[in-house]
Motif scaffolding. Structure first.
Motif, PDB file in Angstrom:
ATOM      1  N   LEU A  89      67.786  22.691  61.464  1.00 70.91           N
ATOM      2  CA  LEU A  89      66.783  23.536  61.109  1.00 70.91           C
ATOM      3  C   LEU A  89      66.095  23.337  59.869  1.00 70.91           C
ATOM      4  N   ALA A  90      66.835  22.960  58.818  1.00 74.13           N
ATOM      5  CA  ALA A  90      66.102  22.812  57.273  1.00 74.13           C
ATOM      6  C   ALA A  90      65.373  21.656  57.397  1.00 74.13           C
ATOM      7  N   GLU A  91      65.669  20.681  58.349  1.00 73.10           N
ATOM      8  CA  GLU A  91      64.876  19.526  58.349  1.00 73.10           C
ATOM      9  C   GLU A  91      63.517  19.781  59.115  1.00 73.10           C
ATOM     10  N   LEU A  92      63.629  20.505  60.071  1.00 74.29           N
ATOM     11  CA  LEU A  92      62.391  21.017  61.103  1.00 74.29           C
ATOM     12  C   LEU A  92      61.472  21.863  60.096  1.00 74.29           C
ATOM     13  N   ARG A  93      62.002  22.676  59.291  1.00 79.66           N
ATOM     14  CA  ARG A  93      61.196  23.617  58.314  1.00 79.66           C
ATOM     15  C   ARG A  93      60.559  22.612  57.581  1.00 79.66           C
ATOM     16  N   ASP A  94      61.304  21.659  56.896  1.00 78.47           N
ATOM     17  CA  ASP A  94      60.493  20.700  55.903  1.00 78.47           C
ATOM     18  C   ASP A  94      59.285  20.122  56.641  1.00 78.47           C
ATOM     19  N   TRP A  95      59.487  19.760  57.892  1.00 78.48           N
ATOM     20  CA  TRP A  95      58.335  18.962  58.655  1.00 78.48           C
ATOM     21  C   TRP A  95      57.448  19.754  59.017  1.00 78.48           C
ATOM     22  N   VAL A  96      57.703  21.169  59.064  1.00 88.43           N
ATOM     23  CA  VAL A  96      56.519  22.138  59.602  1.00 88.43           C
ATOM     24  C   VAL A  96      55.761  22.205  58.123  1.00 88.43           C
ATOM     25  N   GLU A  97      56.412  22.471  57.078  1.00 90.11           N
ATOM     26  CA  GLU A  97      55.629  22.517  55.775  1.00 90.11           C
ATOM     27  C   GLU A  97      54.979  21.321  55.269  1.00 90.11           C
ATOM     28  N   GLU A  98      55.563  20.247  55.659  1.00 91.05           N
ATOM     29  CA  GLU A  98      54.844  18.941  55.264  1.00 91.05           C
ATOM     30  C   GLU A  98      53.335  18.956  56.086  1.00 91.05           C
ATOM     31  N   SER A  99      53.557  19.321  57.408  1.00 88.78           N
ATOM     32  CA  SER A  99      52.295  19.320  58.331  1.00 88.78           C
ATOM     33  C   SER A  99      51.475  20.329  57.583  1.00 88.78           C
ATOM     34  N   TYR A 100      51.743  21.420  57.346  1.00 92.64           N
ATOM     35  CA  TYR A 100      51.017  22.617  56.785  1.00 92.64           C
ATOM     36  C   TYR A 100      50.028  21.923  55.577  1.00 92.64           C
ATOM     37  N   ARG A 101      51.073  21.151  54.572  1.00 92.27           N
ATOM     38  CA  ARG A 101      50.440  20.561  53.444  1.00 92.27           C
ATOM     39  C   ARG A 101      49.412  19.704  53.801  1.00 92.27           C
ATOM     40  N   ILE A 102      49.620  18.902  55.067  1.00 92.49           N
ATOM     41  CA  ILE A 102      48.706  18.094  55.187  1.00 92.49           C
ATOM     42  C   ILE A 102      47.391  18.340  55.711  1.00 92.49           C
ATOM     43  N   VAL A 103      47.369  19.443  56.527  1.00 90.27           N
ATOM     44  CA  VAL A 103      46.276  19.899  57.226  1.00 90.27           C
ATOM     45  C   VAL A 103      45.549  21.098  56.728  1.00 90.27           C
ATOM     46  N   ALA A 104      46.208  22.078  55.789  1.00 90.82           N
ATOM     47  CA  ALA A 104      45.712  22.959  55.096  1.00 90.82           C
ATOM     48  C   ALA A 104      44.525  22.360  53.988  1.00 90.82           C
ATOM     49  N   PRO A 105      43.512  23.275  53.594  1.00 91.90           N
ATOM     50  CA  PRO A 105      42.767  22.939  52.408  1.00 91.90           C
ATOM     51  C   PRO A 105      43.585  22.976  51.087  1.00 91.90           C
ATOM     52  N   LYS A 106      43.300  22.073  50.096  1.00 88.92           N
ATOM     53  CA  LYS A 106      44.011  21.806  48.998  1.00 88.92           C
ATOM     54  C   LYS A 106      44.321  23.163  48.135  1.00 88.92           C
ATOM     55  N   ARG A 107      43.069  24.022  48.193  1.00 90.13           N
ATOM     56  CA  ARG A 107      43.299  25.221  47.792  1.00 90.13           C
ATOM     57  C   ARG A 107      44.443  26.300  48.196  1.00 90.13           C
ATOM     58  N   LEU A 108      44.721  26.158  49.521  1.00 89.42           N
ATOM     59  CA  LEU A 108      45.608  26.998  50.013  1.00 89.42           C
ATOM     60  C   LEU A 108      47.112  26.305  49.699  1.00 89.42           C
ATOM     61  N   VAL A 109      46.971  24.997  49.689  1.00 85.47           N
ATOM     62  CA  VAL A 109      48.430  24.169  49.253  1.00 85.47           C
ATOM     63  C   VAL A 109      48.858  24.524  47.959  1.00 85.47           C
ATOM     64  N   ALA A 110      47.789  24.677  47.074  1.00 88.66           N
ATOM     65  CA  ALA A 110      48.221  24.844  45.700  1.00 88.66           C
ATOM     66  C   ALA A 110      48.665  26.395  45.485  1.00 88.66           C
ATOM     67  N   THR A 111      48.557  27.359  46.391  1.00 85.16           N
ATOM     68  CA  THR A 111      49.208  28.669  46.362  1.00 85.16           C
ATOM     69  C   THR A 111      50.528  28.840  46.747  1.00 85.16           C
ATOM     70  N   LEU A 112      51.053  27.537  47.434  1.00 82.25           N
ATOM     71  CA  LEU A 112      52.497  27.243  47.816  1.00 82.25           C
ATOM     72  C   LEU A 112      53.112  26.944  46.578  1.00 82.25           C
ATOM     73  N   ASP A 113      52.427  26.297  45.606  1.00 78.46           N
ATOM     74  CA  ASP A 113      53.092  25.604  44.484  1.00 78.46           C
ATOM     75  C   ASP A 113      53.069  26.605  43.216  1.00 78.46           C
ATOM     76  N   GLY A 114      52.421  27.744  43.382  1.00 78.80           N
ATOM     77  CA  GLY A 114      52.212  28.651  42.345  1.00 78.80           C
ATOM     78  C   GLY A 114      50.903  28.839  41.715  1.00 78.80           C
ATOM     79  N   GLY A 115      49.934  27.960  42.279  1.00 74.31           N
ATOM     80  CA  GLY A 115      48.633  27.879  41.628  1.00 74.31           C
ATOM     81  C   GLY A 115      47.684  28.817  42.455  1.00 74.31           C
TER      82      GLY A 115
END
Length: 116
Positions: A89-115
């Protein structure tokens, strides 16, 4: 055992500006109208699968038994369809997050990283 796609759905819906949709009779999660994870089943079976867009983990995901580049030309763009049964499950979660980071606008991705 619970279907891991339920936990992956909950994870995906926890990312900024996501929503669930049901195009083509398939459950997906979108960010700003763009799909970043399909939560389906292998055609003609009950085998649970996910489809995600990957760059960093693309080769590893394809090494999973039963994984394949996604059809309809999506595989050429990095989309991979993976059976979830034998993948941690941890690996699947990583893949879902990676996919989000690729597809989402950079501004939204920055919020995941605390920006902001």
């Amino acid at each position: 055992m619970a279907d891991p796609r339920t936990k992956l759905r909950d994870l995906a819906l926890g990312f900024p500006e996501t929503h669930e949709a049901f195009p083509w009779d398939e459950r997906v999660v979108k960010v700003r109208g763009k799909v970043f994870v399909f939560l389906g089943r292998r055609d003609g079976t009950d085998e649970p699968m996910i489809t995600v867009k990957l760059v960093e983990s693309h080769g590893h995901a394809l090494s999973v038994e039963g994984a394949r580049p996604t059809g309809y030309g999506l595989g050429k763009s990095g989309w991979v369809t993976v059976p979830v049964g034998e993948v941690p499950l941890a690996e699947l979660r990583d893949w879902v997050e990676e996919s989000y980071r690729i597809v989402a606008p950079k501004r939204l991705v920055a919020t995941l990283d605390g920006g902001r």
